[in-house]
Design an enzyme around this catalytic site. Structure first.
Site, PDB file in Angstrom:
ATOM      1  N   SER A   1       0.512  -1.123   0.020  1.00 55.92           N
ATOM      2  CA  SER A   1      -0.541   0.315  -0.077  1.00 55.92           C
ATOM      3  C   SER A   1       0.572   1.580   0.165  1.00 55.92           C
ATOM      4  CB  SER A   1      -1.299   0.113   1.319  1.00 55.92           C
ATOM      5  OG  SER A   1      -1.803   0.532   0.887  1.00 55.92           O
TER       6      SER A   1
ATOM      7  N   ASP B   1      10.567   5.857  -9.641  1.00 56.26           N
ATOM      8  CA  ASP B   1      10.268   6.369 -10.735  1.00 56.26           C
ATOM      9  C   ASP B   1      11.389   8.414 -10.754  1.00 56.26           C
ATOM     10  OD1 ASP B   1       9.074   4.655 -11.172  1.00 56.26           O
ATOM     11  OD2 ASP B   1       6.848   5.813 -10.160  1.00 56.26           O
TER      12      ASP B   1
ATOM     13  N   LYS C   1      -0.685  -4.270  -3.384  1.00 53.77           N
ATOM     14  CA  LYS C   1      -2.122  -3.960  -3.278  1.00 53.77           C
ATOM     15  C   LYS C   1      -2.164  -2.090  -3.486  1.00 53.77           C
ATOM     16  CE  LYS C   1      -6.363  -3.078   0.511  1.00 53.77           C
ATOM     17  NZ  LYS C   1      -5.728  -1.956  -0.130  1.00 53.77           N
TER      18      LYS C   1
END
Length: 713
Positions: free
Chosen positions: A498, A509, A523
């Site tokens: 999560s 990224d 998740k």
């Protein structure tokens, strides 16, 4: 065996008016409130019906082919039953299922009443990987299966020797052993024959005689029968509605009023218990994760994927079987006042055989915020004549004192504030890089993951959230400046979920740092808790996406450099859950890249692999993971011959023991004589955890030197 098709009229479970009203509310919420475009049509009805069958009889051990055919109309009208609040047909089917279970348990008791001696010299085998079994066409066909299961249950008791006052339960003979408890195919071939000496030695192998085995099994099946007969209308409603919800995704769930109360306690972390999150796994209850800072996590005695087979109160006395018990009932047994002791009989995730259970004692306590707070350490690394320092910040979860924040207190606790303070502390200690350890971090406050990213980037988007209407909200860091701009790595594992995945994904990224460890949980969905007139509904309403547009759902975050893992991704992770929503993408957003760690990965991986091959702990972890995978792949049955079963167990234990002693020898430690000695040592994996952490520090140092060389060129 003659099986009545319906329970006696006075024993039938019937729907209540409030239950039928609740079914209508849930149907409306699923149709109009879920993230997915849910059409409660015939196709959905078939899926919900199949999900109900999978939930109540996953291995086709109770119901008959004719039973399924008799109620096949539910595959066409499940949605109608919910939307109209007409649950009579669904309840009638459940009554039939209940009768099948009661009859089967009584059949087992009758068989035990006729038995005086168990013959463990035959050549039969019991399939463990049998979830694709066809529905039985007759009771006699099921009798054949249950004769084997009864014999296997007796064999497990004969070998394990559980005493009456220390275990009222043994591992359920229906379920497949967890890793690495599967013998290799070469070792499991049944022998062509056995001689008289094997028969003479039969009793030499036993740790429990036949009369004690029969007594134990009678107690087990009588207890199960008593629990089955306590099933009420609310229990059946929960099965029906949860089959409907979980046919769409694994996180949409109906909470009865009693379950709702337990969920609220859990979310507030005010539960006085052991600090473990549990999930149903067939007829077992399994540890899904440990609450950071909780008694179970601190003790080191429990691990994810351990299965609980019995629970006892206090330091001594009887253990209560929980095999086949409902999840909420197991939670109630484990929960208790602070300072009291609970005993759990478990099948460890690493157990070689389901007979190898052990009892652990844990003192209940409340989970405090301080126990979950971020902490730091410095790892010293010597290379040549130079000493280097790498900082490590452990973040067990993303937390914030919401009440203090809302009240405007100046010094309220939060993950971001604590990590900022620890960064300043490590900078003063002249570290050359920082590793953020998010292993086991199951998430928490999304706002904290978002703001903590801001400690390492100078403003920018962090995560996209897409709702059911396709609208995308963009969250990001709006504060100028960074707390740390030096070399960075994030260490994750399969239990990082999560909010942890959002943080790791953003760091990856942005090119802000390396991601090390294992693929994360996956998740990537958002749930809300909606009040019903009777209970609550946890409903999936949105999905997370990285700034690249890729979802974290199902695939999680893949590390730049991977470590071996003992956690089976088929057992733990979003992909292990039924009907998990798919991975997909949305449009990427504009963002500034801070670096390009990918350019250094070939050299970093090469150095890592060289060190890992020379590190006894890392080498052990790799070999152990390979062995676990091999055993999972190769075994699909267990022998019902006591001598063959013993040989299979010993062969597996020998492989485990050899690996452990190779590790100990390389470290200059004293070898152990049996694998049981290792299992009895609390299975503390701290040396392995520390090996991962130290290797991460070494990779971090390599990376820091590469960056330094680039800036100097």
């Amino acid at each position: 065996m003659a099986l009545p098709t319906l329970a006696a009229e006075q024993d039938r479970i019937v729907p209540t008016d409030i239950g039928e009203q609740t079914a209508q509310e849930v149907a409306q919420s699923l149709r109009y409130g879920h993230y997915e475009d849910v059409s409660l049509d015939q196709q959905w009805s078939e899926k919900a019906w199949q999900r109900m069958l999978d939930m109540i009889d996953p291995q086709h051990a109770y119901l008959l082919e004719d039973d399924i055919e008799q109620y096949s109309d539910l595959g066409r009208h499940y949605s109608d039953s919910l939307e109209k609040g007409d649950l009579d047909r669904l309840y009638a089917f459940y009554n039939l299922y209940q009768q099948r279970i009661e009859n089967r348990l009584q059949w087992l008791l009758d068989q035990l009443g006729k038995t005086q001696h168990f013959d463990f010299d035959g050549q039969g085998r019991l399939a463990t990987d049998d979830e694709d079994r066809e529905w039985a066409s007759s009771p006699s066909q099921l009798d054949e299966l249950w004769h084997k299961r009864l014999k296997n249950a007796a064999l497990q008791l004969a070998l394990s020797g559980a005493s009456e006052d220390e275990s009222a339960s043994e591992p359920d003979e229906e379920r497949q052993p967890d890793i690495p408890g599967k013998p290799s195919r070469n070792e499991t071939a049944a022998p062509q024959g056995h001689d008289q000496s094997d028969q003479d030695n039969n009793h030499d192998l036993r740790m429990m005689d036949d009369s004690a085995i029969i007594k134990q099994l009678k107690k087990r099946y009588s207890n199960q029968l008593e629990r089955v007969r306590q099933t009420n209308s609310e229990d059946v409603l929960s099965v029906i509605l949860n089959a409907a919800g979980s046919s769409i995704d694994p996180h949409t769930e109906y909470f009865s009023p009693s379950r709702s109360k337990s969920f609220d306690i859990q979310m507030k972390l005010s539960l006085e218990g052991i600090g473990a999150l549990l999930q149903q796994d067939g007829e077992y209850v399994k540890i899904s994760s440990l609450v950071p800072g909780g008694p179970a996590e601190k003790s080191g005695l429990l691990k994810p994927a351990d299965r609980i087979v019995a629970v006892g109160q206090g330091e001594s006395g009887d253990l209560t079987s929980v095999v086949g018990m409902r999840l909420d009932e197991v939670v109630d047994l484990i929960r208790g006042p602070k300072g009291s002791t609970v005993r759990l009989e478990i099948i460890p995730a690493k157990a070689v055989d389901t007979t190898q259970t052990r009892v652990v004692r844990i003192t209940r306590d409340t989970v405090k915020l301080e126990d979950q707070a971020a902490s730091s350490q410095v790892i010293d690394i010597k290379r040549g004549n130079q000493q280097h320092r790498i900082g490590v910040i452990k973040v067990p979860m993303f937390y914030v004192d919401f009440q203090a924040e809302q009240e405007g207190r100046k010094n309220y606790r939060s993950t971001t504030r604590d990590v900022h303070r620890l960064i300043d502390k490590l900078k003063q200690q002249n570290v050359e890089g920082i590793v953020l350890d998010l292993r086991g971090n199951g998430g928490g406050a999304l706002q904290e993951a978002n703001s903590m990213i801001g400690l390492f980037i100078d403003r920018g988007p962090t995560v996209q959230v897409r709702d059911a209407q396709g609208r995308i909200s963009l969250l990001g860091d709006t504060d100028r400046g960074v707390a740390y701009n030096g070399p960075l790595a994030v260490l994750v594992d399969r239990l990082s979920a999560s909010a942890s995945e959002i943080f790791a994904g953003a760091i990856q990224d942005y090119g802000r740092g390396l991601i090390l460890g294992n693929q994360t949980f996956g998740k990537g969905t958002v749930q809300t808790l909606d009040d019903l007139d009777h209970g609550e509904l946890k409903l999936t309403r949105a999905k997370f996406y990285r700034i690249t547009g890729a979802s974290t759902q199902l695939r999680g975050v893949k590390p730049d450099i991977s470590y071996p893992s003992l956690v089976d991704p088929d057992e733990i992770g979003e992909s292990a859950l039924p009907n998990a929503l798919p991975w997909d993408t949305v449009r990427p957003v504009s963002y500034r890249e801070y670096g390009n760690p990918q350019r250094y990965l070939p050299q970093l991986r090469q150095s890592h692999e060289r060190r890992a091959s020379e590190d006894p702990n890392f080498h052990y972890l790799k070999r152990e993971a390979e062995l676990a995978h091999k055993l999972r792949e190769q075994n699909n049955s267990v022998s019902l011959n006591i001598h063959q079963r013993k040989r299979e167990m010993e062969a597996q234990e020998a492989e485990q023991l050899s690996l452990e002693n190779q590790r100990r020898k390389a470290l200059g430690e004293k070898p152990i004589e049996s694998w049981a000695d290792a299992r009895g040592a609390d299975e503390d994996q701290t040396p392995i955890d520390q090996a991962q952490l130290r290797e991460s520090a070494n990779i971090m140092l390599d990376y820091a030197h590469r960056l330094e060389q680039q800036s100097g060129s």
